[in-house]
Design a protein around this motif. Structure first.
Motif, PDB file in Angstrom:
ATOM      1  N   LEU A  18     -18.180  -7.189 -76.262  1.00  0.00           N
ATOM      2  CA  LEU A  18     -17.419  -6.216 -76.011  1.00  0.00           C
ATOM      3  C   LEU A  18     -16.614  -5.525 -76.221  1.00  0.00           C
ATOM      4  CD1 LEU A  18     -14.383  -7.610 -75.143  1.00  0.00           C
ATOM      5  CD2 LEU A  18     -13.719  -8.298 -76.854  1.00  0.00           C
ATOM      6  N   ARG A  25     -10.371  -4.283 -71.582  1.00  0.00           N
ATOM      7  CA  ARG A  25     -11.348  -5.518 -72.168  1.00  0.00           C
ATOM      8  C   ARG A  25     -12.357  -5.373 -71.393  1.00  0.00           C
ATOM      9  NH1 ARG A  25      -9.378 -10.832 -75.720  1.00  0.00           N
ATOM     10  NH2 ARG A  25      -8.733  -9.727 -77.413  1.00  0.00           N
ATOM     11  N   LEU A  27     -16.743  -6.573 -70.838  1.00  0.00           N
ATOM     12  CA  LEU A  27     -18.217  -7.330 -71.482  1.00  0.00           C
ATOM     13  C   LEU A  27     -19.491  -6.494 -70.330  1.00  0.00           C
ATOM     14  CD1 LEU A  27     -18.637  -9.288 -73.254  1.00  0.00           C
ATOM     15  CD2 LEU A  27     -18.726 -10.827 -70.825  1.00  0.00           C
ATOM     16  N   CYS A  30     -23.189 -10.452 -69.609  1.00  0.00           N
ATOM     17  CA  CYS A  30     -23.051 -11.272 -69.615  1.00  0.00           C
ATOM     18  C   CYS A  30     -24.238 -12.287 -69.424  1.00  0.00           C
ATOM     19  CB  CYS A  30     -21.941 -11.915 -68.453  1.00  0.00           C
ATOM     20  SG  CYS A  30     -20.867 -13.457 -68.150  1.00  0.00           S
ATOM     21  N   LEU A  54      -9.830 -10.613 -69.474  1.00  0.00           N
ATOM     22  CA  LEU A  54     -11.394  -9.478 -69.791  1.00  0.00           C
ATOM     23  C   LEU A  54     -10.955  -9.009 -68.806  1.00  0.00           C
ATOM     24  CD1 LEU A  54     -14.828 -11.360 -70.084  1.00  0.00           C
ATOM     25  CD2 LEU A  54     -13.208  -9.601 -72.032  1.00  0.00           C
ATOM     26  N   PHE A  78     -11.788 -16.326 -65.635  1.00  0.00           N
ATOM     27  CA  PHE A  78     -12.248 -14.776 -65.487  1.00  0.00           C
ATOM     28  C   PHE A  78     -12.053 -13.853 -63.655  1.00  0.00           C
ATOM     29  CE2 PHE A  78     -15.060 -11.061 -64.082  1.00  0.00           C
ATOM     30  CZ  PHE A  78     -14.778  -9.804 -64.501  1.00  0.00           C
TER      31      PHE A  78
END
Length: 453
Positions: A18, A25, A27, A30, A54, A78
């Protein structure tokens, strides 16, 4: 800018990082945790950050330990975009639905045969979850600078490893954070070498083979001898192989062996993995992403007989005639290869060849470690077949190749974080980097957070 390590710490799986900067934010990767049950249980725990908060996800490549958590992320809220290379997008379209389908099949089997402690057994996610996740994928070209905000950009550079694999260079107000992703081999016969990087402020570096070097043996010669020795005694060669990357390399070597007359041209070779078959077709479509010519790529696509139906797969187990069977998965964690292992592992005439790294807690690691039996579909299968691990078929750079790649840097990073390796591998690489280059290095722990200033 700060980074939190949400996976690939103390293990080679579950890659997730992260990155937080200016209220955004992001990522990076995953992935699913694989191997030991204590790691796999993390897949069922809530993500330490709410998926709905995110802003974006960026993938280094398509392997499930880097992309396989996406269906859960989307299912759990998400709503942003997932950026990756075009080849990674195409491979995710293949890998993610297949993963969901296998999870559903495993849960169904457990319910029918009462092999689970849970009633009912449920899949981690479904094929439908995976299909929904595919709508979030947005392709980005190598070398393209993706602007996520006025001050935040990401550049994709070639990492080798597998088709579409990328290194990521995240830049914010002149500060650069680089993720190596999974580094490929410097002299891979199929994939281009990792692009040189000359400078970065912070480096997140993989360490899968941080404590060892690949054998110097010619992998074609080694594989050819294994096939000749096994089939001469009436045996069968089983090659559990990652559907993306290793399957295509093994097919390339088998084509070369037949062309040279080092194994009989009439020896039956089967590719029993619908996913690997489709991945090979994607390999053909993305010719600009690898080193093979059109003729060589076509030869790889025709190096084995394609097994498409369950009935054909079962028939392979009934026949004990000499042959080579290539089937997913590469660590024997699932897929059709399990049926072949159950059928052929008990016979000492046969050989099981692993073409790459085996994460702790997987059947592959147990077999390579000399387990006298392995559990398949709730029953223990005796292992009398010869088991061989060919590390020089790995898609990962080894210790020396990583150190050579680091030699491209004109100045040391402020900090190098070693991830994506077992503890011994990460620490061994830390020591070698500190000894050779005098760079500051750190091996982060799960959920550690670093403020990058």
């Amino acid at each position: 800018m700060d980074i939190q390590f949400l996976g690939a710490t103390g293990t080679v799986t579950g890659s997730k990082y992260l990155v937080a900067v200016d209220g955004l934010r992001v990522l990076v990767d995953c992935g699913l945790f694989q191997g030991y049950k204590t790691l796999r249980l993390r897949n069922w725990e809530p993500l330490p950050v709410s998926p709905a908060t995110l802003d974006a996800v960026v993938l280094t490549h398509a392997h499930l330990d880097h992309s396989g958590y996406l269906p859960l992320l989307v299912r759990d809220g998400f709503r942003g975009k997932v950026y990756c290379t075009a080849a990674t997008r195409d491979l995710c379209h293949l890998l993610l639905p297949d993963s969901g389908r296998l999870l559903e099949e495993e849960a169904g089997y457990a319910n029918r045969h009462a092999t689970s402690k849970h009633t009912p057994a449920l899949p981690l996610y479904s094929e439908a979850d995976a299909v929904r996740a595919l709508r979030t994928l947005v392709p980005v070209d190598f070398g393209h600078v993706l602007k996520l905000s006025h001050d935040l950009s990401i550049e994709f550079r070639r990492a080798g490893h597998i088709l579409g694999a990328a290194m990521l260079r995240i830049q914010h107000q002149g500060q650069v954070l680089t993720f190596s992703g999974d580094l490929g081999r410097l002299h891979d016969p199929l994939m281009m070498p990792p692009a040189p990087i000359e400078e970065t402020d912070y480096l997140v570096l993989e360490s899968t083979y941080g404590d060892r070097c690949h054998a110097a043996d010619d992998p074609i010669a080694t594989l050819g001898k294994l096939i000749r020795d096994t089939t001469a005694h009436g045996g069968v060669v089983i090659i559990p192989s990652f559907a993306v990357g290793r399957a295509q390399e093994v097919l390339y070597y088998i084509h070369q062996l037949k062309q040279r007359g080092e194994i009989p041209s009439v020896l039956p070779v089967y590719l029993n993995s619908p996913m690997a078959t489709e991945a090979t077709a994607i390999f053909q479509r993305h010719r600009h992403d690898h080193l093979l010519s059109a003729k060589e790529t076509d030869a790889v696509c025709h190096a084995a007989r394609i097994v498409t139906t369950v009935e054909e797969s079962i028939a392979l187990n009934r026949s004990r005639a000499p042959k080579v069977i290539i089937a997913a998965s590469g660590m024997a964690t699932g897929g059709r290869v399990l049926h072949h292992l159950a059928a052929f592992a008990p016979d000492a005439r046969n050989t099981i060849v692993f073409a790459g790294f085996q994460a702790g807690g997987t059947r592959g690691a147990a077999l390579v470690g000399g387990a006298p039996n392995i559990k398949i579909f709730g029953e223990y299968v005796p292992v009398r077949a010869k088991v061989v691990q060919m590390d020089n078929l790995s898609a990962h750079a080894d210790q020396q190749e990583i150190l050579t790649w680091l030699g491209n840097f004109k100045r040391p990073p402020r900090m190098t974080y070693l991830t994506h390796g077992e503890p011994s591998a990460a620490d061994a690489l830390r020591l070698r980097i500190e000894e050779r280059y005098k760079w500051p290095c750190r091996v982060p722990q799960y959920r550690d957070r670093e403020d990058l200033r």
